[in-house]
Design an enzyme around this catalytic site. Structure first.
Site, mmCIF file in Angstrom:
data_model
loop_
_atom_site.group_PDB
_atom_site.id
_atom_site.type_symbol
_atom_site.label_atom_id
_atom_site.label_comp_id
_atom_site.label_asym_id
_atom_site.label_seq_id
_atom_site.Cartn_x
_atom_site.Cartn_y
_atom_site.Cartn_z
ATOM 1 N N ASP A 67 0.849 -1.183 0.000
ATOM 2 C CA ASP A 67 0.000 0.000 0.000
ATOM 3 C C ASP A 67 0.885 1.233 0.000
ATOM 4 O OD1 ASP A 67 -2.609 -0.942 -0.072
ATOM 5 O OD2 ASP A 67 -2.585 -1.433 2.054
ATOM 6 N N SER A 113 -15.830 5.650 2.325
ATOM 7 C CA SER A 113 -15.799 4.220 2.019
ATOM 8 C C SER A 113 -15.030 4.023 0.720
ATOM 9 C CB SER A 113 -17.218 3.644 1.872
ATOM 10 O OG SER A 113 -17.808 4.068 0.662
ATOM 11 N N ALA A 114 -14.471 2.822 0.556
ATOM 12 C CA ALA A 114 -13.678 2.534 -0.636
ATOM 13 C C ALA A 114 -14.533 2.549 -1.893
ATOM 14 C CB ALA A 114 -12.997 1.172 -0.482
ATOM 15 N N ARG A 115 -15.841 2.375 -1.750
ATOM 16 C CA ARG A 115 -16.713 2.335 -2.930
ATOM 17 C C ARG A 115 -17.154 3.741 -3.344
ATOM 18 N NH1 ARG A 115 -17.728 -2.653 -4.371
ATOM 19 N NH2 ARG A 115 -17.536 -4.358 -2.870
ATOM 20 N N THR A 116 -17.588 4.560 -2.378
ATOM 21 C CA THR A 116 -18.036 5.916 -2.733
ATOM 22 C C THR A 116 -16.853 6.850 -2.937
ATOM 23 O OG1 THR A 116 -18.180 6.621 -0.421
ATOM 24 C CG2 THR A 116 -20.128 5.572 -1.386
ATOM 25 N N ARG A 117 -15.740 6.594 -2.205
ATOM 26 C CA ARG A 117 -14.509 7.369 -2.294
ATOM 27 C C ARG A 117 -14.737 8.843 -1.979
ATOM 28 N NH1 ARG A 117 -12.040 6.780 -7.731
ATOM 29 N NH2 ARG A 117 -10.131 7.500 -6.722
ATOM 30 N N SER A 151 -16.425 11.530 1.526
ATOM 31 C CA SER A 151 -17.037 11.664 2.846
ATOM 32 C C SER A 151 -17.597 13.073 2.948
ATOM 33 C CB SER A 151 -15.997 11.426 3.945
ATOM 34 O OG SER A 151 -14.962 12.398 3.878
ATOM 35 N N ASP A 161 -8.765 -6.359 4.071
ATOM 36 C CA ASP A 161 -7.487 -6.891 3.592
ATOM 37 C C ASP A 161 -7.372 -8.401 3.810
ATOM 38 O OD1 ASP A 161 -6.425 -4.447 2.757
ATOM 39 O OD2 ASP A 161 -5.768 -3.954 4.782
#
Length: 705
Positions: free
Chosen positions: A328, A402-406, A408, A547
């Site tokens: 990462d 969130s990793a999907r909406t990226r 906040s 992960d």
């Protein structure tokens, strides 16, 4: 409540000396050598000795020689009677060979047992406040009675009774008994990473409500005890293959020596049984056979000295064969906390307007990035009056990233929607609200990306106000580390959620071989599977529940101790310091394990070849091989006895090297082979000639021929 010992479980590496090549682990417990010496005699048990084919042949040979010494007539009498002293000396040297080999293994195991003892000291029973699931209050129970799913409460000064997850509260926890780090760690509910706690650590402030995640005897420390103690150690594939090879070589020499008596009788050169046994032991690969197990155990111990727990020697060995390293970006290649550096307005908006909307989008964001945005606004307070900030926090709610909406943000009480996030994600949000995209947004986005920073677009409803420049800082020396890995033949792949331009800049600056931009959790698995389909071994680090699948898929998965229980269970290594860059050190240790095994195997084989040419000419001088006795050994008996003494003493002489490991250098496979042959191959040939000759001179000086 029981308090924890002040000393960490594992001795810490001195600050500023993270280079594994310079660090020499030192066992903390006194009496380690004495216990290893006692265990060396215990391991003479044939049920234990039979596990090592090479050393079991030595064990059988020792028994034969002892019988020949005590009962000279048992193997033919005659000549045997006149050589009882010689037989006794050969028996003693064979016994010493066994004891030295056992001592090497016991010493390596003793380090693990010392660490296990330190771990056990953190497991003192304590009282836990168990909450009634029906709301009937709390009651005190012994920590050993807690089961998975129980809910307990701990307050400042309490010892956390078992592994668990925080479901309520925020508190500082002292994990120094495990990690050795004196700085407390913040634990809070709802955090994927900071919500996991370990039994045996101590809460320093405030109060936590914890749901227990492990039954008695199955906690993290219990598993560590079993692993470092060696109870679950199994031979690795390479170790098994080498053991088979050594066993085959031993059988070949056994057959060769067995054919000598008929040949000697034909040539009228009778050879006593003890001499044949000694010759066999001198020729079989006893050096590597006696040190092989110690090398494997010491490899796991070296990993533990870096505060990393490996589930098996297989995991450590796999590190040495790694072809691809998946890392990462944040926290591994960069320092981790991206900080707001500048506000860049677009679409004709002012910096004041952008700062106001950015402040509103960060009102509930407690991440380092979110707090840095608020600090940047405060630093510009002369430009942005706080009184004019339009967000009414009463009745507002936060929207988590969130990793999907990226993205906040905040939903204000008046219906306003404040958002910040990846530029493409914000574009989609604005379009869904009927808004338009400013023409200068892409240019600003590219400007930040080319600087190697992370651009965060900021909007309110359908209007984009500008971009926040988040600055990433590459860790010092990371490029050199990647250059070192490249020389070792390891390909590095950086995973990041950043856009391709930013990712490309960071990748070039850090010196990685490849990168995957805008990566999702699914992309991690896809990258690993793709590399594995090409026949490569892959290593990666992780800490969150998302992960866990990738950690399980990787050949070497290193979970952070600060991470979730799911991540730690999926990985085959756990880093107690929660330092993602530790993976680079672990790969180095794995390489060192393989190099050490290869170097000592090369030395052992060359050693045996040299002994062959040193002994046989002296032994069969009567049949015309005398001119080949280049070493000028005094007599056949002196030659055999000198070889046996050398064969015994070379094992303890190599124990420090087996335990510490051969110094690692980032070389290619061809360079390593050349170095092994020159240093350990040539050294393995020369050393026996020098050593055997010196011992022969000493024996001759004592008058024994």
């Amino acid at each position: 409540m029981t308090t924890l010992p002040a000393q960490p479980i594992f001795p810490r590496m001195p600050r500023g000396r993270r280079d594994q090549r310079r660090y020499t682990p030192r066992p903390r417990q006194k009496g380690l050598v004495r216990r290893a010496a006692l265990q060396a005699f215990v391991k003479l048990d044939p049920r234990i000795a039979v596990r090592n084919p090479v050393m079991f042949v030595v064990w059988c040979g020792t028994v034969v020689c002892l019988l020949a010494t005590g009962m000279p007539n048992l193997f033919g009498g005659g000549a045997e009677n006149s050589g009882r002293v010689f037989n006794g000396l050969i028996s003693l040297t064979l016994l010493a060979t066994l004891l030295f080999a056992n001592f090497a293994e016991a010493l390596a195991e003793g380090r693990g047992k010392a660490q296990a003892d330190a771990l056990r000291r953190t497991q003192a029973r304590t009282q836990a406040r168990l909450l009634d699931p029906q709301g009937g209050g709390e009651r005190l129970v012994d920590s050993s009675m807690l089961r998975r799913g129980d809910v307990v409460m701990v307050s400042a000064g309490d010892t956390i009774p078992a592994d668990g997850e925080v479901i309520e509260g925020v508190a500082s926890v002292d994990e120094s008994a495990i990690t050795g780090e004196s700085a407390p760690v913040l634990k809070e509910a709802g955090s994927d990473v900071a919500g996991s706690v370990t039994g045996g650590t101590r809460i320093l402030s405030d109060q936590l409500t914890i749901r227990i995640t492990a039954d008695p005897g199955k906690g993290f420390i219990d598993r560590m005890i079993a692993l470092v103690e060696g109870a679950e150690r199994t031979k690795t594939p390479n170790e098994i293959a080498l053991t088979v090879l050594l066993a085959v070589l031993t059988q070949v020499f056994l057959i060769a020596v067995a054919t000598l008596p008929p040949l000697a009788a034909y040539l009228k050169e009778p050879t006593p049984v003890v001499t044949l046994v000694a010759l066999l032991v001198a020729l079989i690969p006893t050096t590597i056979g006696g040190l092989l197990s110690a090398i494997g155990i010491a490899g796991m111990d070296r990993v533990a000295q870096f505060n990393v727990i490996a589930t098996s020697g297989r995991a450590v060995e796999a590190c040495g064969d790694i072809n691809t390293l998946v890392l990462d970006k944040t926290g591994t290649i960069t320092l981790g906390n991206r900080l707001a550096e500048e506000f860049l307005p677009v679409g004709g908006h002012s910096e004041v307007e952008l700062a106001q909307v950015a402040y509103g989008a960060s009102a509930f964001d407690q991440t380092p990035e979110g707090r840095s945005i608020a600090r940047l606004v405060e630093q510009r307070s002369s430009v942005v009056p706080f009184a004019s900030l339009p967000v009414a926090l009463d009745g507002a709610s936060g929207i988590e990233f969130s990793a999907r909406t990226r993205m906040s943000g905040t939903d204000a009480a008046d219906g306003s929607e404040y958002r910040k996030g990846a530029v493409e994600a914000i574009k989609g949000f604005v379009r869904s609200r009927g808004g338009t995209i400013p023409e200068d947004l892409d240019a600003t986005y590219e400007q930040v990306s080319r600087l190697g920073g992370t651009p965060l677009a900021v909007c309110r409803g359908g209007t984009i106000f500008g971009v926040i420049y988040l600055k990433d800082i590459i860790k010092p020396g990371i490029r050199e580390r990647f250059d070192q890995l490249r020389r070792m033949g390891i390909r590095t792949v950086m995973l990041t959620g950043d856009n391709p331009i930013t990712a490309g800049v960071i990748a070039r600056e850090a010196g990685v071989d490849d990168f995957i931009a805008e990566a999702t959790p699914e992309d991690k698995i896809a990258v690993i599977e793709g590399e594995q389909k090409l026949g490569k071994l892959v290593a990666m680090t992780g800490d969150g529940s998302n992960d866990a699948p990738a950690l399980a898929q990787a050949n070497v998965g290193v979970a952070m101790n600060s991470g979730t229980q799911a991540a730690k269970e999926a990985a085959n290594m756990v880093d107690l310091d929660s330092d993602p860059t530790k993976l680079i050190d672990i790969v180095t240790i794995g390489k060192q394990l393989l190099i050490t095994r290869g170097a000592l195997t090369t030395f052992s084989v060359a050693n045996d070849v040299a002994k062959y040419f040193a002994i046989l000419p002296a032994l069969f001088a009567g049949i015309g091989l005398g001119p080949l006795n280049l070493m000028g050994l005094a007599s056949p008996r002196s030659a055999i006895l000198s070889a046996m003494v050398f064969n015994a003493v070379i094992i303890p002489a190599l124990v420090p090297l087996a335990l510490k490991g051969v110094e690692f250098r980032p070389l290619s496979a061809e360079q390593l082979l050349r170095r092994n042959l020159l240093l350990y191959g040539l050294g393995g040939v020369i050393t026996p000639f020098v050593g055997i000759k010196a011992i022969d001179l000493a024996i001759a000086a004592l008058g024994f021929r």
